[in-house]
Scaffold this active site. Structure first.
Site, PDB file in Angstrom:
ATOM      1  N   ARG A 179      97.915   0.950  91.068  1.00  0.00           N
ATOM      2  CA  ARG A 179      97.594   0.061  89.941  1.00  0.00           C
ATOM      3  C   ARG A 179      98.856  -0.529  89.339  1.00  0.00           C
ATOM      4  O   ARG A 179      98.869  -1.692  88.920  1.00  0.00           O
ATOM      5  CB  ARG A 179      96.797   0.812  88.877  1.00  0.00           C
ATOM      6  CG  ARG A 179      95.374   1.158  89.300  1.00  0.00           C
ATOM      7  CD  ARG A 179      94.598   1.770  88.155  1.00  0.00           C
ATOM      8  NE  ARG A 179      94.433   0.820  87.066  1.00  0.00           N
ATOM      9  CZ  ARG A 179      94.345   1.167  85.785  1.00  0.00           C
ATOM     10  NH1 ARG A 179      94.431   2.444  85.422  1.00  0.00           N
ATOM     11  NH2 ARG A 179      94.184   0.254  84.851  1.00  0.00           N
ATOM     12  N   CYS A 238     100.317   2.687  79.593  1.00  0.00           N
ATOM     13  CA  CYS A 238      99.432   3.003  80.716  1.00  0.00           C
ATOM     14  C   CYS A 238      98.416   1.878  80.785  1.00  0.00           C
ATOM     15  O   CYS A 238      98.767   0.719  80.584  1.00  0.00           O
ATOM     16  CB  CYS A 238      98.780   4.377  80.533  1.00  0.00           C
ATOM     17  SG  CYS A 238      97.850   4.554  78.997  1.00  0.00           S
TER      18      CYS A 238
END
Length: 284
Positions: A179, A238
């Site tokens: 990701r 994040c």
């Protein structure tokens, strides 16, 4: 004795009936938000209250503030106070994901000014594997007032944007490497990362049993990642400001306090198409 980072299952077991302790079940699944509450109803640690990531540990979304905005601090303090959490209460948070969600409550309480909070190392999985008791009854507690003394431990998207190319921040992204590279993005509409960010997958803080690795190992790896920056220059991000707290906890375990949280993280950052996006890991 006060616990401010991690607490073992054996220590918690010794304090299950301690009126000065409160335990919170923070289990959650991003793909199925009702799963944590169902798991809690099925079985949880004795005396544990349930807190939902979306409903209790986050605030309302507006399309520009990320997937898990910070909750209103007074509302959060009132919920905790309703469970009997005062300033001198020892709080223990747990989940079944290596602390990925429990660390959010750990950080939120520290943000409120409450230091006596720890994550149960190994979570409910370790507790169950050791044959310790689980219950289905719902606890209650006389309500108390939890005072709020907000700490300056946050960084905004504007501050991150202004820092790009200036070297003032060391931005560390807790998402999985794929990701981070912009691959397999299923949670946010845009793949990639904030330019200049460094990747530290939060699961790298854990051993094969789902417990935090030794402090010395964590310290060596975070110092290498910081590459000469001080912990106070570190900004954790994040996808939505949740697993970033796991890296913040790991740094505290490692004896490297002082890092800050970019609470909106990638989901907030990518909501504005004017903000730059990178898809390759930078050299460290």
């Amino acid at each position: 004795m006060s616990y401010t980072t991690l607490v073992s299952s054996s220590v918690l077991a010794d304090h299950l009936r301690d009126p000065g302790w409160r335990v919170f079940d923070c289990r959650h699944q991003l793909s199925e938000p009702a799963a944590g509450r169902r798991a809690y109803a099925h079985a949880h640690l004795p005396g544990a209250f349930f807190l939902h990531l979306d409903q209790d540990l986050s605030g309302p979304m507006n399309g520009r503030n990320g997937r898990h905005p910070l909750p209103d601090p007074r509302l959060l303090a009132d919920k905790l106070g309703a469970a009997g959490v005062a300033m001198d209460t020892q709080v223990v948070a747990y989940d079944d994901a290596g602390g990925a969600f429990a660390s959010r409550l750990w950080w939120l309480l520290r943000w409120l000014g409450h230091d006596r909070v720890a994550v149960l190392d190994g979570g409910i999985d370790r507790w169950r594997a050791e044959g310790r008791p689980l219950v289905t009854d719902i606890p209650n507690s006389p309500p108390v007032v939890l005072e709020v003394d907000l700490r300056d431990v946050l960084t905004s998207s504007d501050a991150v944007l202004d820092s790009l190319g200036q070297g003032g921040f060391c931005l560390i992204d807790a998402r999985s490497p794929d990701r981070f590279r912009g691959e397999n993005e299923t949670l946010d509409p845009v793949g990639g990362h904030i330019p200049g960010a460094r990747n530290r997958f939060f699961r790298d803080n854990l051993d094969a049993d789902g417990c935090f690795r030794p402090a010395g190992e964590l310290r060596r790896e975070f110092l290498a990642l910081l590459a000469g920056c001080s912990p106070a220059q570190a900004v954790m991000s994040c996808g939505s400001g949740v697993t970033a707290c796991h890296n913040l906890l790991a740094m505290e375990v490692a004896g490297l306090p002082g890092a800050r949280l970019y609470a909106g993280s990638w989901s907030e950052w990518c909501s504005d198409p004017a903000r730059p996006v990178a898809c390759q890991a930078p050299a460290v």
